[in-house]
Design a protein around this motif. Structure first.
Motif, PDB file in Angstrom:
ATOM      1  N   LEU A   1       0.838  -1.147  -0.134  1.00 29.78           N
ATOM      2  CA  LEU A   1       0.047   0.104   0.138  1.00 29.78           C
ATOM      3  C   LEU A   1       0.749   1.252   0.170  1.00 29.78           C
ATOM      4  O   LEU A   1       1.810   1.273   0.792  1.00 29.78           O
ATOM      5  N   VAL A   2       0.648   2.293  -0.773  1.00 33.44           N
ATOM      6  CA  VAL A   2       1.344   3.212  -1.087  1.00 33.44           C
ATOM      7  C   VAL A   2       0.605   4.499  -0.285  1.00 33.44           C
ATOM      8  O   VAL A   2      -0.578   4.775  -0.587  1.00 33.44           O
ATOM      9  N   GLY A   3       1.236   5.157   0.900  1.00 34.79           N
ATOM     10  CA  GLY A   3       0.584   6.225   1.346  1.00 34.79           C
ATOM     11  C   GLY A   3      -0.550   5.838   2.308  1.00 34.79           C
ATOM     12  O   GLY A   3      -0.511   4.665   2.603  1.00 34.79           O
ATOM     13  N   ARG A   4      -1.741   6.473   2.478  1.00 37.77           N
ATOM     14  CA  ARG A   4      -2.728   6.256   3.374  1.00 37.77           C
ATOM     15  C   ARG A   4      -2.451   5.985   4.860  1.00 37.77           C
ATOM     16  O   ARG A   4      -3.257   5.378   5.399  1.00 37.77           O
ATOM     17  N   ASP A   5      -1.322   6.410   5.221  1.00 38.59           N
ATOM     18  CA  ASP A   5      -0.938   6.155   6.930  1.00 38.59           C
ATOM     19  C   ASP A   5      -2.068   7.002   7.682  1.00 38.59           C
ATOM     20  O   ASP A   5      -2.657   6.418   8.667  1.00 38.59           O
ATOM     21  N   SER A   6      -2.359   8.294   7.425  1.00 42.14           N
ATOM     22  CA  SER A   6      -3.523   8.816   7.956  1.00 42.14           C
ATOM     23  C   SER A   6      -4.926   8.290   8.091  1.00 42.14           C
ATOM     24  O   SER A   6      -5.365   8.036   8.943  1.00 42.14           O
TER      25      SER A   6
END
Length: 454
Positions: free
Chosen positions: A274-279
């Motif tokens: 998964l790229v990004g989407r941490d928040s």
């Protein structure tokens, strides 16, 4: 290399990328050779298939030129070879989806003959899953494909009939009814499907409906062909009328969830990171800890499914019965939503979902609800009311609008993450990008114009 004929012509290289084969005659040549993979197809037969009764004067030169073009399109001079007075496609039969279909079908029938009915059902279902549409769909009106289309279509119908027959032998009549109703509607003169539907309905306690299906078949046969139903169908009608004990259903094979083993397939692992989407992950994990029903909404391509699977897998790790993905995109009939959930959980009776789930701690990911909003909403609300340990994570272009639902809009990727994803996908496809040439500005502009949609 893989070649697909069970639908539109499809060609994939060893990495799974699409291979373009352009031109009607070139595609037809590949289709004919693929139907006879590993065997020499005489030149005269190829000429007849491609040019019909009126070939040009220099047709053999034309055929040779087409073969050369096909080699170039496939990226190898070794795949299309000339032997004697013909050509052959040098690939193993498993490289053609028809070969894989026939092999899985043969394996399934062998397991059925050996009494391994559960495994037989799985293999026959795997064979059927290879189909992407009508066989040789690009060549439906071509004479060379006519016999193959008829043979393959009949093979598939026979396989589906055999699988559903075995399902009934395993006591799974409730699960089979919906598919059998669709098959009888699509093939009203096929007595095998009609007989299986009659038996399934009878075993489900619907004797009147079973007899109605027989009467409808008799009327259609009389009107269309001037015939009476065959002896097997008539014997089944008599047995239903007299409540023949031979029609008593066998004990259904108990699914894992019903006996507490909890071995449903679960939520699949992603093939790419998964790229990004941490928040977004942090927010959703907090929400799902407090709310039982969350719907991720947004336009197509924003990444709802990818995010739901990531959240669902993580959240399911803390539940005694884990999680399960229910893919609703292939479901065309709203009445098929309960059956889709039952199939995903390997439960035999879609009408008893709430009873079988009970109080178990379980997370269901209902993916792609938008075309079944009303049905999905009704099922979701009913299950949540009756199953206190159940959690639902849905994806849809709009909310389901039922009590207890939390609607969470999925935002586009932030610019830096959108660029990272672009680069990752480009590298995965074998494209070399040199950011030293100021290509990063071009990529950023592309991602911005696409509104950050993955």
């Amino acid at each position: 290399m893989l070649i697909g004929l069970l639908g539109e012509l499809e060609v994939l290289d060893d990495e799974g990328n699409d291979v373009t084969v352009a031109g009607a005659k070139l595609r037809a040549l590949l289709a004919v050779l693929a139907l006879h993979v590993g065997r020499v197809v005489p030149a005269d037969r190829l000429i007849d298939a491609l040019w019909g009764d009126d070939p040009p004067a220099a047709v053999r030169n034309g055929l040779q030129g087409l073969a050369s073009k096909l080699r170039r399109a496939l990226g190898s001079s070794d795949l299309v070879v000339m032997r004697a007075d013909g050509y052959a496609l040098e690939l193993p039969s498993e490289a053609i989806d028809v070969g894989r279909f026939e092999r899985r079908a043969a394996e399934g029938r062998a397991k059925a003959a050996a009494g391994e009915l559960d495994r037989a059902v799985d293999l026959l279902a795997e064979a059927d899953a290879l189909w992407r549409g009508d066989p040789l769909a690009d060549f439906a009106y071509e004479e060379f494909a006519s016999a193959a289309i008829t043979r393959l279509s009949e093979s598939r119908l026979a396989l589906v009939e055999e699988r559903l027959d075995i399902e009934l032998q395993l006591g799974r009549h409730q699960r089979a009814i919906i598919q059998l109703e669709e098959l009888v509607a699509a093939h009203p003169l096929r007595e095998g499907f009609r007989g299986l539907l009659m038996l399934a309905l009878y075993r489900a306690g619907r004797q009147a409906d079973a007899l109605r299906i027989f009467r409808e078949g008799r009327r259609l046969l009389g009107e269309e062909l001037g015939l009476e139903p065959g002896p097997e169908l008539r014997r089944l009608e008599s047995a239903i009328l007299t409540h023949d004990p031979s029609l008593t259903p066998p004990a259904a094979s108990t699914p894992a969830m019903a006996n507490g083993a909890g071995s449903h397939p679960g939520i699949p692992q992603a093939l790419t990171p998964l790229v990004g989407r941490d928040s977004e992950l942090r927010d959703l994990m907090g929400l799902i800890a407090e709310h039982r029903f969350i719907t991720l909404v947004g336009p197509g391509g924003v990444g709802k499914t990818r995010l739901a699977l990531e959240v669902g897998r993580t959240a399911a790790e803390g539940l005694s019965f884990g999680g399960c993905l229910v893919e609703l995109a292939p479901v065309g009939d709203p009445a098929g939503v309960p059956a889709a959930i039952a199939a995903a959980l390997d439960l035999p009776d879609p009408n008893r979902l709430a009873e079988m789930i009970g109080e178990r701690d379980l997370l269901l990911v209902l993916d792609n609800c938008e075309h079944l909003i009303t049905a999905a909403a009704e099922v979701a609300e009913g299950l949540l009311r009756r199953c206190p340990g159940l959690r639902l994570l849905a994806t849809s272009r709009e909310g389901l609008r039922v009590g207890g639902e939390t609607i969470w809009p999925v935002p586009p990727l932030v610019p830096d993450d959108a660029v990272r994803l672009f680069l990752a996908r480009a590298q995965a496809s074998g494209v070399a990008i040199d950011l030293a040439d100021n290509q990063d500005e071009v990529i950023t502009d592309i991602c911005t114009r696409l509104d950050g949609l993955p």
